[in-house]
Design an enzyme around this catalytic site. Structure first.
Site, PDB file in Angstrom:
ATOM      1  N   MET A 217      36.558  37.621  38.795  1.00 30.35           N
ATOM      2  CA  MET A 217      37.909  38.377  38.156  1.00 30.35           C
ATOM      3  C   MET A 217      37.660  39.994  38.729  1.00 30.35           C
ATOM      4  O   MET A 217      38.774  40.329  38.310  1.00 30.35           O
ATOM      5  CB  MET A 217      37.500  38.399  36.577  1.00 30.35           C
ATOM      6  CG  MET A 217      37.425  37.061  36.144  1.00 30.35           C
ATOM      7  SD  MET A 217      38.995  36.278  36.187  1.00 30.35           S
ATOM      8  CE  MET A 217      40.153  37.564  35.376  1.00 30.35           C
ATOM      9  N   ARG A 218      36.956  40.337  39.728  1.00 31.43           N
ATOM     10  CA  ARG A 218      37.050  41.523  40.185  1.00 31.43           C
ATOM     11  C   ARG A 218      38.224  41.672  40.668  1.00 31.43           C
ATOM     12  O   ARG A 218      38.822  42.984  40.743  1.00 31.43           O
ATOM     13  CB  ARG A 218      35.893  41.589  41.372  1.00 31.43           C
ATOM     14  CG  ARG A 218      35.722  43.181  41.770  1.00 31.43           C
ATOM     15  CD  ARG A 218      34.634  43.501  42.644  1.00 31.43           C
ATOM     16  NE  ARG A 218      33.437  43.476  41.980  1.00 31.43           N
ATOM     17  CZ  ARG A 218      32.574  42.711  42.209  1.00 31.43           C
ATOM     18  NH1 ARG A 218      32.556  41.756  43.028  1.00 31.43           N
ATOM     19  NH2 ARG A 218      31.085  42.740  41.532  1.00 31.43           N
ATOM     20  N   ALA A 219      38.953  40.871  41.488  1.00 30.85           N
ATOM     21  CA  ALA A 219      40.249  41.069  42.307  1.00 30.85           C
ATOM     22  C   ALA A 219      41.181  41.412  41.168  1.00 30.85           C
ATOM     23  O   ALA A 219      41.904  42.407  41.298  1.00 30.85           O
ATOM     24  CB  ALA A 219      40.563  39.954  43.131  1.00 30.85           C
TER      25      ALA A 219
ATOM     26  N   ASP B  89      33.804  42.196  49.372  1.00 24.93           N
ATOM     27  CA  ASP B  89      34.460  42.151  47.901  1.00 24.93           C
ATOM     28  C   ASP B  89      34.106  43.059  47.075  1.00 24.93           C
ATOM     29  O   ASP B  89      34.802  43.542  45.926  1.00 24.93           O
ATOM     30  CB  ASP B  89      33.915  40.838  47.242  1.00 24.93           C
ATOM     31  CG  ASP B  89      34.484  40.403  46.213  1.00 24.93           C
ATOM     32  OD1 ASP B  89      35.600  40.350  45.850  1.00 24.93           O
ATOM     33  OD2 ASP B  89      33.776  40.595  44.822  1.00 24.93           O
TER      34      ASP B  89
END
Length: 646
Positions: free
Chosen positions: A272-274, A191
């Site tokens: 929320m990284r995506a 991720d």
């Protein structure tokens, strides 16, 4: 050294080229992970990218490559005026690198000769404003992966070690390559990479022929081949510079932002990284094609590169996107982009969790021994208790058993063995003799006898060999479903602890090696999910087959210590060479004990009447014997808490 293979001359690999170029335009995307089989030119393409990056203005003499126009808080600062030009660097991080090589460390030469604490920069400093390339990143130690991903995300490296406290800029394009056959990267580390690309060799004859044609031409005349593609590479370099200049002015309209949010929600990605990565990649894509604002095509291109690895929740899930799932998410994104207020909330949560289990078992067949053959869906997995090999080993880095290691905590100094200089021990050994040696002024008078080495202790990964009783007695009362869940749980634990695993099963007339020792733990999980049961119990043959596997593996990898995990109810009903099934099994267990194989017997006996046969086998093995339900770390912790409360 000959010229690098030109980036423009690479045949195919469109997604890889796009992902690398987008990161070159916007390093904040977070880098690229390249997954692919061996021999697919992954490293060639990455190394070719560095030549496209624009030259840098750097402060003269700065070890950290600071930009004179934007001075940062630099350990070598403050800088004087002027600047010098140099190419962007491609810095390679070897799999066997140590932490101090990555982040930097105390400058030992100055510490010992001048008596001052000084910082020696590492590879993160060298890669600033360039490319940091990690080949076989899935084999890199986890703590090193954490360090470089943290630096890539923050744009700075922080060093607190050996009395040195330093913070310096570390903004670089991070690229990692890996071969999935050698083991997957853990989901939590996956991720952290911005984009991912799966690279496969083309099956098209014309494409394969052109790849060979260009490679042979390059090998025959590297300089001439590079010259023929120089203008094409120069044009790509100019486009990178133009896109970087345009990037700050590219707008992200609210409808496209809602589209991004809806797509990420549809995939149920964690955190929320995506969303942030897709937004940055879409903006970079728009800048690359010369647009002033992000459009649907930019979002779709970013989604295809940013989400495949983020849908992998369980360690045994395969990375990637199914086209139907992607199309459905894009449709929901389009609906959200057209609705100014409330967009879609994504698919309803069905309350499920974990990896899907196999469906209904197939119809029963027979193995010729009079017992029905069946398959059983595993019970739900749980957090497994830690099983360790006793003593201190010297095996591959991991997280299971104690080991002497190149990395890890320093436990003592030594004059005969260790890794790296033990500074305090060396100084302590030299200090009492300074007057006798006529020391004058700063620095120390050192002798060879003063030198002390650091003895470090860390953790190692082991070879965990599962020996699974798949006979008819194990299939009774759905016991095999519980065993399957336990083995999957132990495999998940082995995955997290970086073990090598193998599987031996026994049923019917003989034992078989279901999976030779491998680093691919997910392959072991797939074999065990498809495990069939039925027939007699050749326990002796199972133990002897396990012994042969361990003997062969000891030759291949002598430093990796094995842990044998036998899951059985202890019933032996198929006779070996001695004609006595239980006696043969105990003799086979004794051979393993004589080989000093660390073992654990998991007693799978079930019901109110227990014969205690598994405990007899454990005694012959010199092994601990635990009940099936005692493999759960949470259940054991609950029992301990209850006992303390009482």
């Amino acid at each position: 050294m000959g010229a690098r293979f030109p980036f423009s001359a690479v045949v195919g690999h469109d997604d890889l080229r796009t992902a690398l170029l987008l990161n070159a335009v916007h390093p904040g995307i977070g880098g690229v992970l390249v997954r692919g089989e061996k021999g697919t030119a992954k490293s060639t393409v990455v190394r070719a990218l560095a030549a496209l990056l624009p030259e840098l203005d750097v402060a003269p003499g700065c070890r950290f490559g600071c930009d004179p126009a934007a001075p940062a808080d630099c350990p070598d600062g403050p800088h004087g005026g002027g600047s010098e030009r140099r190419p962007a660097r491609l810095v390679e991080l070897p799999v066997g690198a140590t932490e101090d090589r990555l982040v930097g460390s105390l400058d030992l030469e100055r510490a010992l000769t001048e008596g001052v604490r000084a910082y020696q920069p590492g590879l993160l400093a060298a890669a600033h404003r360039g490319v940091l390339y990690v080949d076989e990143v899935n084999l890199l130690h986890d703590h090193l992966v954490d360090l470089l991903l943290d630096a890539a995300a923050m744009g700075r490296a922080h060093v607190e070690r050996e009395g040195v406290s330093v913070s310096h800029a570390a903004s670089f394009l991070l690229v990692g390559t890996m071969n999935p056959e050698e083991g997957e990267l853990r989901p939590q580390l996956l991720d952290r990479f911005g984009l991912t690309v799966a690279v496969r060799a083309s099956r098209d004859v014309a494409t394969r022929a052109e790849v060979v044609r260009r490679r042979l031409a390059y090998e025959a005349d590297p300089e001439g081949f590079a010259a023929r593609w120089a203008e094409a590479d120069a044009e790509l370099a100019r486009r990178i510079v133009a896109a970087r200049d345009r990037l700050p002015a590219v707008a992200l309209p609210d409808p496209e932002l809602r589209r991004i949010a809806a797509i990420c929600a549809a995939f149920e990605v964690d955190g929320m990284r995506a969303d942030l990565v897709v937004a940055r990649a879409a903006t970079a894509h728009a800048a690359w094609r010369g647009a002033d604002e992000v459009a649907e095509e930019d979002v779709e291109a970013a989604v295809r590169l940013a989400l495949p690895h983020r849908r992998r929740r369980d360690p045994f899930d395969e990375p990637g996107l199914e086209q139907e799932q992607l199309d459905d998410a894009l449709r929901q994104g389009s609906e959200a982009a057209q609705e100014p207020e409330d967009g879609p909330d994504g698919p309803d949560d069905d309350g499920g969790g974990g990896a899907p289990l196999p469906g209904e078992p197939p119809e029963s067949t027979s193995d010729g021994s009079g017992s029905a053959e069946r398959s059983h869906a595993p019970a739900p997995a749980f957090r497994a208790r830690l099983l360790q090999v006793p003593g201190v080993g010297e095996g591959a880095p991991g997280k299971r058993s104690r080991a002497r290691a190149r990395t890890g905590r320093v436990v003592r100094s030594s004059t005969v063995d260790g890794t790296g200089l033990h500074v305090v021990g060396t100084l302590g050994a030299a200090a009492p003799h300074q007057a006798a040696r006529g020391r004058r002024g700063p620095g120390l008078e050192l002798r060879a006898s003063d030198l002390r080495l650091s003895v470090r202790e860390g953790k190692e990964g082991n070879l965990v060999l599962f020996v699974v009783d798949a006979s008819g007695s194990m299939a009774a009362r759905q016991r095999m479903a519980a065993v399957g869940g336990a083995v999957i749980s132990l495999l998940r634990d082995a995955y997290q602890r970086r073990d090598k695993v193998g599987v031996v099963t026994f049923r019917g007339r003989e034992a078989q090696v279901a999976l030779p020792p491998t680093n691919s733990v997910d392959a072991a999980a797939a074999r065990l999910r498809a495990l069939r049961t039925g027939g007699r119990t050749p326990l002796a043959d199972g133990l002897l087959r396990a012994r042969r596997v361990l003997d062969a593996e000891r030759v291949r990898d002598p430093r990796r210590r094995p842990l044998l995990v036998l899951l059985t109810d202890g019933r032996a009903t198929a006779a070996g060479t001695g004609g006595d099934p239980m006696g043969d099994a105990l003799r086979a267990a004794g051979l393993l004990a004589a080989d000093r194989v660390a073992s654990v017997v998991v007693d799978c006996e079930h019901g109110p009447i227990r014969l205690g046969l598994a405990a007899r086998v454990a005694s012959a093995l010199g092994a601990a014997c635990v009940r099936l339900e005692e493999l759960s770390a949470d259940q054991v912790a609950g029992v301990v808490r209850a006992a303390r409360a009482a």
